[in-house]
Write a protein that holds these residues in place. Structure first.
Motif, PDB file in Angstrom:
ATOM      1  N   LYS A  65      40.880  42.880  37.706  1.00 28.83           N
ATOM      2  CA  LYS A  65      40.418  42.102  38.857  1.00 28.83           C
ATOM      3  C   LYS A  65      40.844  42.738  40.188  1.00 28.83           C
ATOM      4  O   LYS A  65      40.209  42.494  41.214  1.00 28.83           O
ATOM      5  CB  LYS A  65      40.985  40.679  38.796  1.00 28.83           C
ATOM      6  N   ASP A 116      44.790  39.058  34.844  1.00 26.89           N
ATOM      7  CA  ASP A 116      44.042  39.067  36.103  1.00 26.89           C
ATOM      8  C   ASP A 116      44.935  39.383  37.295  1.00 26.89           C
ATOM      9  O   ASP A 116      44.458  39.472  38.427  1.00 26.89           O
ATOM     10  CB  ASP A 116      43.379  37.708  36.342  1.00 26.89           C
ATOM     11  N   ARG A 117      46.235  39.532  37.035  1.00 30.20           N
ATOM     12  CA  ARG A 117      47.178  39.850  38.113  1.00 30.20           C
ATOM     13  C   ARG A 117      47.782  41.248  37.960  1.00 30.20           C
ATOM     14  O   ARG A 117      48.801  41.555  38.542  1.00 30.20           O
ATOM     15  CB  ARG A 117      48.269  38.759  38.167  1.00 30.20           C
TER      16      ARG A 117
END
Length: 236
Positions: A37, A12-13
Motif C-alpha cells: 500500500k 498494509d503498513r
C-alpha cells in the motif's frame, strides 16, 4: 498499548523503500500493485526524478512516504514541506535536530496547504551506533537522544517520529496511541543487516509499537519481490 493503527492490517503498513532509479522503481511498483500500500521515495529517486515520481506512484494507487529529511532554516523547510505535500506526498520527514521553530514552521505550512499528510521527525539514524552518535558531539545515549528529540517533535505538533525498532516501545509509551512511529532498520530473520546498526524483524517492530515499518533491499533486491513481500506479510 492499543493504537489507532491496529484496525489496519500490518501488511498494509509495510512501506517499500524505492532507493533505485526510475525504471526499477516503476517496475517494482507495478509488480507490487494489489500487495503493498505504501512506497518510500528517498533522496536517490527524488533528486533524479523530482515531484513527478510522487504523482506517478499516487496514480498507481500508492500512498507515498517522501523521505527527504528536511534540515534548514524554518523558512526553507516550510517551503519544502508545502511543496512536498502539494506534490502528493502522504508522509514527509525532517530532522528533529533542526529545532522547534523549524518543525513548527513545517507543520504550519502543511496545515495551511490543506493537506492531511503525516509529518515525521527523524530522531537518530538507524545506521548509527553509540560511538557514531558521540562523535557528533552528543553525549546522551541513543535512547536518551531519541526520547529528547521525540518529545520536542511532539511539542512542535508533528504527527510522529522515525526511529529504530529498538526504540519503538519506549516511543509508543511516550507519545501515546495516536503517534506515527515509523521504523526503518527492519530486516526479516536471517537477512543481511546491510548498513543498518539497530535492527529488528518486522513482527518485532510491530509488536514493540511501530505504526509502519520500512523495508527496502530484502524486498526490492529479491529475485521475486512479490514473493518476498508476501513472505514478510505472512510472518506478521
Amino acid at each position: 498499548m492499543l493504537t489507532v493503527f491496529d484496525s489496519v492490517p500490518r501488511s498494509d503498513r509495510i512501506i517499500v523503500a524505492l532507493d533505485c532509479d526510475r525504471a526499477e522503481a516503476l517496475s517494482l511498483a507495478k509488480q507490487l500493485q494489489g500487495k503493498a500500500k505504501w512506497m518510500k521515495v528517498g533522496m536517490t529517486l527524488y533528486y533524479a526524478e523530482g515531484p513527478n515520481i510522487v504523482e506517478i506512484l499516487g496514480l498507481l494507487g500508492y500512498k507515498v512516504f517522501l523521505d527527504l529529511k528536511f534540515h534548514d532554516i524554518p523558512h526553507q523547510v516550510a517551503g519544502a514541506a508545502e511543496s512536498a505535500v502539494l506534490a502528493g506526498a502522504d508522509m514527509i520527514t525532517m530532522h528533529a535536530i533542526g529545532g522547534m521553530q523549524m518543525m513548527e514552521a513545517a507543520q504550519r505550512a502543511v496545515d495551511e496547504s490543506g493537506s492531511d499528510a503525516a509529518t515525521l521527525a527523524i530522531t537518530v539514524l538507524t545506521s548509527m551506533d553509540e560511538e557514531q552518535l558521540h562523535q557528533t558531539g552528543v553525549n546522551r545515549t541513543i535512547p536518551e537522544q531519541v526520547q529528547a528529540l521525540a518529545t520536542r517533535a511532539s511539542d512542535a505538533g508533528l504527527s510522529g517520529v522515525v526511529a529504530s525498532p529498538q526504540e519503538a516501545g519506549m516511543l509508543r509509551r511516550l507519545l501515546g496511541p495516536d503517534a506515527y512511529i515509523v521504523t526503518p532498520g527492519v530486516r526479516p530473520a536471517g537477512a543481511d543487516r546491510g548498513d543498518q546498526s539497530r535492527v529488528a524483524t518486522p513482527k518485532e517492530a510491530f509488536d514493540a509499537g511501530a505504526s509502519h515499518i520500512v523495508i527496502g533491499r530484502p524486498i526490492t533486491q529479491a529475485e521475486d519481490p512479490v514473493a518476498a513481500f508476501e513472505a514478510i506479510a505472512a510472518q506478521l
